[in-house]
Design a protein around this motif. Sequence first.
Motif, PDB file in Angstrom:
ATOM      1  N   VAL A  70       0.862  -1.338  -0.114  1.00 13.49           N
ATOM      2  CA  VAL A  70      -0.155   0.039  -0.021  1.00 13.49           C
ATOM      3  C   VAL A  70       0.868   1.221   0.045  1.00 13.49           C
ATOM      4  O   VAL A  70       1.781   1.336   0.928  1.00 13.49           O
ATOM      5  N   LEU A  71       0.689   2.101  -0.954  1.00 14.01           N
ATOM      6  CA  LEU A  71       1.421   3.433  -0.969  1.00 14.01           C
ATOM      7  C   LEU A  71       0.210   4.517  -0.808  1.00 14.01           C
ATOM      8  O   LEU A  71      -0.329   4.986  -1.992  1.00 14.01           O
ATOM      9  N   ARG A  72       0.420   5.030   0.470  1.00 10.23           N
ATOM     10  CA  ARG A  72      -0.806   6.244   0.405  1.00 10.23           C
ATOM     11  C   ARG A  72       0.206   7.632   0.156  1.00 10.23           C
ATOM     12  O   ARG A  72       1.207   7.771   0.896  1.00 10.23           O
ATOM     13  N   ASN A  73      -0.598   8.315  -0.668  1.00 11.49           N
ATOM     14  CA  ASN A  73       0.151   9.507  -1.526  1.00 11.49           C
ATOM     15  C   ASN A  73      -0.608  10.702  -1.471  1.00 11.49           C
ATOM     16  O   ASN A  73      -1.188  11.002  -2.405  1.00 11.49           O
ATOM     17  N   GLY A  74      -1.438  11.080  -0.578  1.00 13.96           N
ATOM     18  CA  GLY A  74      -2.477  12.218  -0.321  1.00 13.96           C
ATOM     19  C   GLY A  74      -3.865  11.621  -0.778  1.00 13.96           C
ATOM     20  O   GLY A  74      -4.135  10.512  -0.622  1.00 13.96           O
ATOM     21  N   PRO A  75      -4.488  12.861  -0.935  1.00  9.65           N
ATOM     22  CA  PRO A  75      -6.077  12.498  -1.029  1.00  9.65           C
ATOM     23  C   PRO A  75      -6.241  11.959  -2.634  1.00  9.65           C
ATOM     24  O   PRO A  75      -5.524  12.199  -3.436  1.00  9.65           O
ATOM     25  N   GLY A  76      -7.408  11.319  -2.658  1.00 14.39           N
ATOM     26  CA  GLY A  76      -7.524  10.631  -3.962  1.00 14.39           C
ATOM     27  C   GLY A  76      -8.167   9.462  -3.928  1.00 14.39           C
ATOM     28  O   GLY A  76      -8.305   8.532  -2.703  1.00 14.39           O
ATOM     29  N   PRO A  77      -8.237   8.774  -5.207  1.00 11.85           N
ATOM     30  CA  PRO A  77      -9.106   7.494  -4.919  1.00 11.85           C
ATOM     31  C   PRO A  77      -7.998   6.384  -4.702  1.00 11.85           C
ATOM     32  O   PRO A  77      -7.058   6.508  -4.804  1.00 11.85           O
ATOM     33  N   VAL A  78      -8.729   5.262  -4.509  1.00  7.39           N
ATOM     34  CA  VAL A  78      -7.780   3.968  -3.959  1.00  7.39           C
ATOM     35  C   VAL A  78      -7.959   3.188  -5.370  1.00  7.39           C
ATOM     36  O   VAL A  78      -8.986   2.782  -5.755  1.00  7.39           O
ATOM     37  N   VAL A  79      -6.829   2.938  -5.937  1.00  9.98           N
ATOM     38  CA  VAL A  79      -6.583   2.181  -7.174  1.00  9.98           C
ATOM     39  C   VAL A  79      -5.738   0.734  -6.774  1.00  9.98           C
ATOM     40  O   VAL A  79      -4.757   0.827  -6.169  1.00  9.98           O
ATOM     41  N   LEU A  80      -6.528  -0.443  -6.910  1.00  7.56           N
ATOM     42  CA  LEU A  80      -5.897  -1.341  -6.769  1.00  7.56           C
ATOM     43  C   LEU A  80      -5.328  -2.394  -7.961  1.00  7.56           C
ATOM     44  O   LEU A  80      -6.276  -2.469  -8.952  1.00  7.56           O
ATOM     45  N   LEU A  81      -4.147  -2.745  -8.313  1.00  8.87           N
ATOM     46  CA  LEU A  81      -3.546  -3.428  -9.183  1.00  8.87           C
ATOM     47  C   LEU A  81      -3.350  -4.754  -8.691  1.00  8.87           C
ATOM     48  O   LEU A  81      -2.509  -4.990  -7.868  1.00  8.87           O
ATOM     49  N   ARG A  82      -3.563  -5.937  -9.507  1.00  6.59           N
ATOM     50  CA  ARG A  82      -3.848  -7.245  -9.268  1.00  6.59           C
ATOM     51  C   ARG A  82      -2.710  -8.010 -10.114  1.00  6.59           C
ATOM     52  O   ARG A  82      -3.110  -8.019 -11.365  1.00  6.59           O
ATOM     53  N   ALA A  83      -2.048  -9.066  -9.494  1.00  8.39           N
ATOM     54  CA  ALA A  83      -1.415  -9.948 -10.154  1.00  8.39           C
ATOM     55  C   ALA A  83      -1.494 -11.303  -9.590  1.00  8.39           C
ATOM     56  O   ALA A  83      -1.630 -11.164  -8.551  1.00  8.39           O
ATOM     57  N   ASP A  84      -1.553 -12.474 -10.431  1.00 11.27           N
ATOM     58  CA  ASP A  84      -1.515 -13.832  -9.639  1.00 11.27           C
ATOM     59  C   ASP A  84      -0.035 -14.145  -9.845  1.00 11.27           C
ATOM     60  O   ASP A  84       0.678 -14.032 -10.685  1.00 11.27           O
ATOM     61  N   MET A  85       0.017 -15.245  -8.807  1.00  7.57           N
ATOM     62  CA  MET A  85       1.540 -15.810  -8.830  1.00  7.57           C
ATOM     63  C   MET A  85       1.471 -17.143  -9.033  1.00  7.57           C
ATOM     64  O   MET A  85       2.939 -17.783  -9.221  1.00  7.57           O
ATOM     65  N   ASP A  86       0.618 -18.140  -9.227  1.00  7.80           N
ATOM     66  CA  ASP A  86       0.796 -19.491  -9.143  1.00  7.80           C
ATOM     67  C   ASP A  86       1.115 -19.944 -10.442  1.00  7.80           C
ATOM     68  O   ASP A  86       0.691 -19.469 -11.494  1.00  7.80           O
ATOM     69  N   ALA A  87       1.970 -21.144 -10.358  1.00  9.41           N
ATOM     70  CA  ALA A  87       2.167 -21.860 -11.679  1.00  9.41           C
ATOM     71  C   ALA A  87       1.192 -23.092 -11.822  1.00  9.41           C
ATOM     72  O   ALA A  87       0.285 -23.319 -11.301  1.00  9.41           O
ATOM     73  N   LEU A  88       1.551 -24.094 -12.538  1.00  8.60           N
ATOM     74  CA  LEU A  88       0.732 -25.046 -13.178  1.00  8.60           C
ATOM     75  C   LEU A  88       1.437 -26.467 -13.008  1.00  8.60           C
ATOM     76  O   LEU A  88       2.625 -26.489 -13.202  1.00  8.60           O
ATOM     77  N   PRO A  89       0.801 -27.564 -12.750  1.00  8.62           N
ATOM     78  CA  PRO A  89       1.479 -28.756 -12.736  1.00  8.62           C
ATOM     79  C   PRO A  89       1.693 -29.491 -14.239  1.00  8.62           C
ATOM     80  O   PRO A  89       1.046 -30.278 -14.574  1.00  8.62           O
ATOM     81  N   GLY A 134      -3.456  10.166  -4.326  1.00  8.97           N
ATOM     82  CA  GLY A 134      -4.382   9.030  -3.850  1.00  8.97           C
ATOM     83  C   GLY A 134      -3.749   7.915  -3.330  1.00  8.97           C
ATOM     84  O   GLY A 134      -2.498   8.024  -2.460  1.00  8.97           O
ATOM     85  N   THR A 135      -4.313   6.443  -3.358  1.00 13.80           N
ATOM     86  CA  THR A 135      -3.574   5.451  -2.888  1.00 13.80           C
ATOM     87  C   THR A 135      -3.593   4.271  -3.608  1.00 13.80           C
ATOM     88  O   THR A 135      -4.508   4.147  -4.369  1.00 13.80           O
ATOM     89  N   LEU A 136      -2.342   3.653  -3.717  1.00 15.81           N
ATOM     90  CA  LEU A 136      -2.137   2.547  -4.743  1.00 15.81           C
ATOM     91  C   LEU A 136      -2.011   1.532  -3.911  1.00 15.81           C
ATOM     92  O   LEU A 136      -1.322   1.298  -2.973  1.00 15.81           O
ATOM     93  N   VAL A 137      -2.792   0.415  -4.043  1.00 18.63           N
ATOM     94  CA  VAL A 137      -2.703  -0.947  -3.426  1.00 18.63           C
ATOM     95  C   VAL A 137      -2.277  -1.763  -4.507  1.00 18.63           C
ATOM     96  O   VAL A 137      -2.931  -2.063  -5.939  1.00 18.63           O
ATOM     97  N   VAL A 138      -1.030  -2.485  -4.462  1.00 11.62           N
ATOM     98  CA  VAL A 138      -0.643  -3.642  -5.346  1.00 11.62           C
ATOM     99  C   VAL A 138      -0.708  -4.986  -4.707  1.00 11.62           C
ATOM    100  O   VAL A 138      -0.470  -5.171  -3.830  1.00 11.62           O
ATOM    101  N   LEU A 139      -1.476  -6.015  -5.260  1.00 17.68           N
ATOM    102  CA  LEU A 139      -2.046  -6.975  -4.733  1.00 17.68           C
ATOM    103  C   LEU A 139      -1.506  -8.358  -5.497  1.00 17.68           C
ATOM    104  O   LEU A 139      -1.646  -8.420  -6.767  1.00 17.68           O
ATOM    105  N   PHE A 140      -0.807  -9.414  -4.864  1.00 15.33           N
ATOM    106  CA  PHE A 140      -0.165 -10.606  -5.453  1.00 15.33           C
ATOM    107  C   PHE A 140      -0.941 -11.757  -4.871  1.00 15.33           C
ATOM    108  O   PHE A 140      -0.711 -11.898  -3.887  1.00 15.33           O
ATOM    109  N   GLN A 141      -1.567 -12.339  -5.791  1.00 15.38           N
ATOM    110  CA  GLN A 141      -2.651 -13.124  -5.332  1.00 15.38           C
ATOM    111  C   GLN A 141      -2.165 -14.500  -5.711  1.00 15.38           C
ATOM    112  O   GLN A 141      -1.622 -15.036  -6.688  1.00 15.38           O
ATOM    113  N   PRO A 142      -2.254 -15.473  -4.557  1.00 17.11           N
ATOM    114  CA  PRO A 142      -1.702 -17.113  -4.711  1.00 17.11           C
ATOM    115  C   PRO A 142      -2.993 -17.567  -5.634  1.00 17.11           C
ATOM    116  O   PRO A 142      -4.212 -17.084  -5.679  1.00 17.11           O
TER     117      PRO A 142
END
Length: 418
Positions: A70-89, A134-142
């Motif tokens: 989470v990067l809080r950088n003053g007033p403004g919207p909260v934007v979430l960017l998402r990436a997934d991390m898992d591989a395959l068998p 604003g606030t930036l959320v970067v999310l790395f999902q399993p």
Amino acid sequence: MSDSDLSFPASVLEPLDARLADLVALYEDLHRHPELAFQETRTAAEVARRLTAYGYDVTTGIGGTGVTGVLRNGPGPVVLLRADMDALPVTEDSGVPYASTVPGRMHACGHDVHVTCLLGAADLLAAGRDRWSGTLVVLFQPAEEAGNGARAMLADGLYSKGLVPTPDVVLAQHVAPFGAGLIAYCPGACMAAADSLEITFHGTGGHGSRPETTVDPILMAAVFVQRVQSVVALEIAAKEQVVVTVGAFHAGDTANVIPDRAVVRLSVRSFDQNVRTAVLAAIDRIARAEAAASDAPREPEVKALDSFPVTVNDAAVLKGVNESFTQLLGAERVFAYEPTTGSEDAGELATAAGAPLYYWWLGGWDLDVFRTALAAGRLAQDIPSNHSPHFVPVVRPTLVTGVQAMTVAALSRLDGAV
């Protein structure tokens, strides 16, 4: 962002050239070391290390192995960017020098690309924080491949416990087997709902020489497999998009013994809830009917393995972000694409927040090879799809475009960037 120029995001993107060698090395390292769903400990540790260095407030272990910054950088919207991390068998057969070093595991769906691109964007956006508010959320999902990674993070208190601020918009991308440097989008429902089922048929086992003393579950299940293919053809209107695929059939251990059970696993892809309900009901009905026709000693067991919701893009967010993509890349490199029957769980992060979602596709294949295959009508034959042991996106310009896309998409939703 101004409609007339790109001077503002260009200044944020400018450091990418100097950072590219490090991102390539990161990508190749992730590709060499794939980790399956909820086992992404090495990947998560590297993500957390880098986000901390970039200046984010980092939380680890969400939903098992999920990581947020989470990067809080003053007033403004909260934007979430998402990436997934898992591989395959999947056992890799790509021939690239940085191929998987883990037997039977591979980043065959490009999640290593997603992680690398989001880390690259997180770095650029942190370095350029004087240019947005604003606030930036970067999310790395399993566990995207398992269908329950987003759910696991939400259940662990992602929003409810304030692990990250509730976003005003959720943005995500997925590398795909079309020309690198291109971006594709689909308005509305862009990816299908998916339901995976396991059906266990029960019989009465016995000697293969005396089938009259048994109830054969293999025949029961085999007839079911044939009959279930008729559901889409005969019970669903032709205008609907539905796929029913039997992917596994397990029964018996030897040639002269009739087993007492047979297990079938299948998946259903659909875009409409009523159609989804009808198909699942038909599968259940056919399974029970075949068991009854065989005089099975008990009804089959139908078990839900996993499910993905329909992925739906918000029209207003898609339009606004696409304007930024077009300014960055040119109109010829941003194009509309048909809905795909693949499935995703990124939408759950948006739904839980009551926020709009935009999910786009990032081209990852050699552009000349792609265009040649397209002109010859040989895309399916010449371009490996996601989940193929041959699916390895080209490093450049895939990573460059992916980092740029995530960065510009975020800027288009943050204050000060418009």
